[in-house]
Design a protein around this motif. Sequence first.
Motif, PDB file in Angstrom:
ATOM      1  N   PHE A  59       0.749  -1.068  -0.046  1.00  0.00           N
ATOM      2  CA  PHE A  59       0.260  -0.001   0.273  1.00  0.00           C
ATOM      3  C   PHE A  59       0.498   1.159  -0.054  1.00  0.00           C
ATOM      4  O   PHE A  59       0.752   2.196  -0.895  1.00  0.00           O
ATOM      5  N   PHE A  60       1.941   1.569   1.272  1.00  0.00           N
ATOM      6  CA  PHE A  60       2.388   2.319   0.694  1.00  0.00           C
ATOM      7  C   PHE A  60       3.433   2.676  -0.529  1.00  0.00           C
ATOM      8  O   PHE A  60       3.579   3.960  -0.275  1.00  0.00           O
ATOM      9  N   LEU A  61       4.046   1.865  -0.972  1.00  0.00           N
ATOM     10  CA  LEU A  61       4.976   1.913  -2.103  1.00  0.00           C
ATOM     11  C   LEU A  61       3.398   2.361  -2.999  1.00  0.00           C
ATOM     12  O   LEU A  61       4.535   3.062  -4.287  1.00  0.00           O
ATOM     13  N   THR A  62       2.863   1.779  -3.402  1.00  0.00           N
ATOM     14  CA  THR A  62       1.891   1.561  -4.863  1.00  0.00           C
ATOM     15  C   THR A  62       0.839   2.074  -4.601  1.00  0.00           C
ATOM     16  O   THR A  62       0.496   2.687  -5.629  1.00  0.00           O
ATOM     17  N   ARG A  63       0.302   1.855  -3.436  1.00  0.00           N
ATOM     18  CA  ARG A  63      -1.030   2.829  -3.447  1.00  0.00           C
ATOM     19  C   ARG A  63      -1.477   4.097  -2.612  1.00  0.00           C
ATOM     20  O   ARG A  63      -2.872   3.925  -2.505  1.00  0.00           O
ATOM     21  N   GLY A  64      -0.448   4.060  -2.115  1.00  0.00           N
ATOM     22  CA  GLY A  64      -0.355   5.673  -0.995  1.00  0.00           C
ATOM     23  C   GLY A  64      -0.821   6.705  -1.461  1.00  0.00           C
ATOM     24  O   GLY A  64      -0.644   7.157  -3.156  1.00  0.00           O
ATOM     25  N   THR A  65      -0.896   7.542  -0.901  1.00  0.00           N
ATOM     26  CA  THR A  65      -1.794   9.550  -1.685  1.00  0.00           C
ATOM     27  C   THR A  65      -0.633  10.265  -1.515  1.00  0.00           C
ATOM     28  O   THR A  65      -0.765  11.551  -1.853  1.00  0.00           O
ATOM     29  N   LEU A  66       0.720   9.982  -0.631  1.00  0.00           N
ATOM     30  CA  LEU A  66       1.608  10.946  -0.786  1.00  0.00           C
ATOM     31  C   LEU A  66       2.147  10.857  -1.783  1.00  0.00           C
ATOM     32  O   LEU A  66       2.715   9.616  -2.585  1.00  0.00           O
ATOM     33  N   PRO A  67       2.886  12.164  -1.480  1.00  0.00           N
ATOM     34  CA  PRO A  67       3.890  12.446  -3.357  1.00  0.00           C
ATOM     35  C   PRO A  67       5.020  11.160  -2.936  1.00  0.00           C
ATOM     36  O   PRO A  67       5.832  11.341  -1.822  1.00  0.00           O
ATOM     37  N   SER A  68       5.825  10.763  -3.991  1.00  0.00           N
ATOM     38  CA  SER A  68       6.515   9.816  -4.073  1.00  0.00           C
ATOM     39  C   SER A  68       7.925  10.279  -3.443  1.00  0.00           C
ATOM     40  O   SER A  68       8.403   9.402  -2.861  1.00  0.00           O
TER      41      SER A  68
END
Length: 187
Positions: A59-68
């Motif tokens: 989730f954090f690496l591919t589906r999160g909403t934070l700017p990478s």
Amino acid sequence: MSLPHSETPRVAPVDDPTPEVADLLGRTLSDAGGTPLTIFRTLARHPRMLKRFNVLGGFFLTRGTLPSRDRELAILRTAWNTGCEYEWGQHVLIGRDVGLTDTEIEAVTTPSASTPEPALLAIVDELIDHDDLGDEAWRTLVERYDTDQALEFVLLVGFYRMTAGFLNATGVQREDHLPRFPAPEHR
């Protein structure tokens, strides 16, 4: 205070997985040769845990909403603060992939006004030092992000702090291709 990390694995990575575990490992990150990363092969000793770990980490690496870029700066600062060279090396590579320069990555080790996103790195430090945020840090977070992103940021730091503890305590060994921490004068 950091403890000296184990020079050898305390838990051996799975090298000959069952079909079920091979299927789980097939859904994790791999090296250039297609071998699942050591972290996942070590977590494969507990397949149910690996499955759930992959869901949240994915989730954090591919589906999160934070700017990478923000995500990777926060993970790198977490890795630095926890002395987790394995996590550092993996996220140097991911950070480069999302556009961080080596200069920006190295600057994460000694935050200053010229560091990329010094306010975010200070929030990471506060979370790690206190498992909490003061009002000023919280205001900074919610001025920058919406509520979903603010929650995600706090959980991201916690997840990677937990991951660093797992990596350090179990002695997961770095893959040879991973970058190391910057020179000792930064530590």
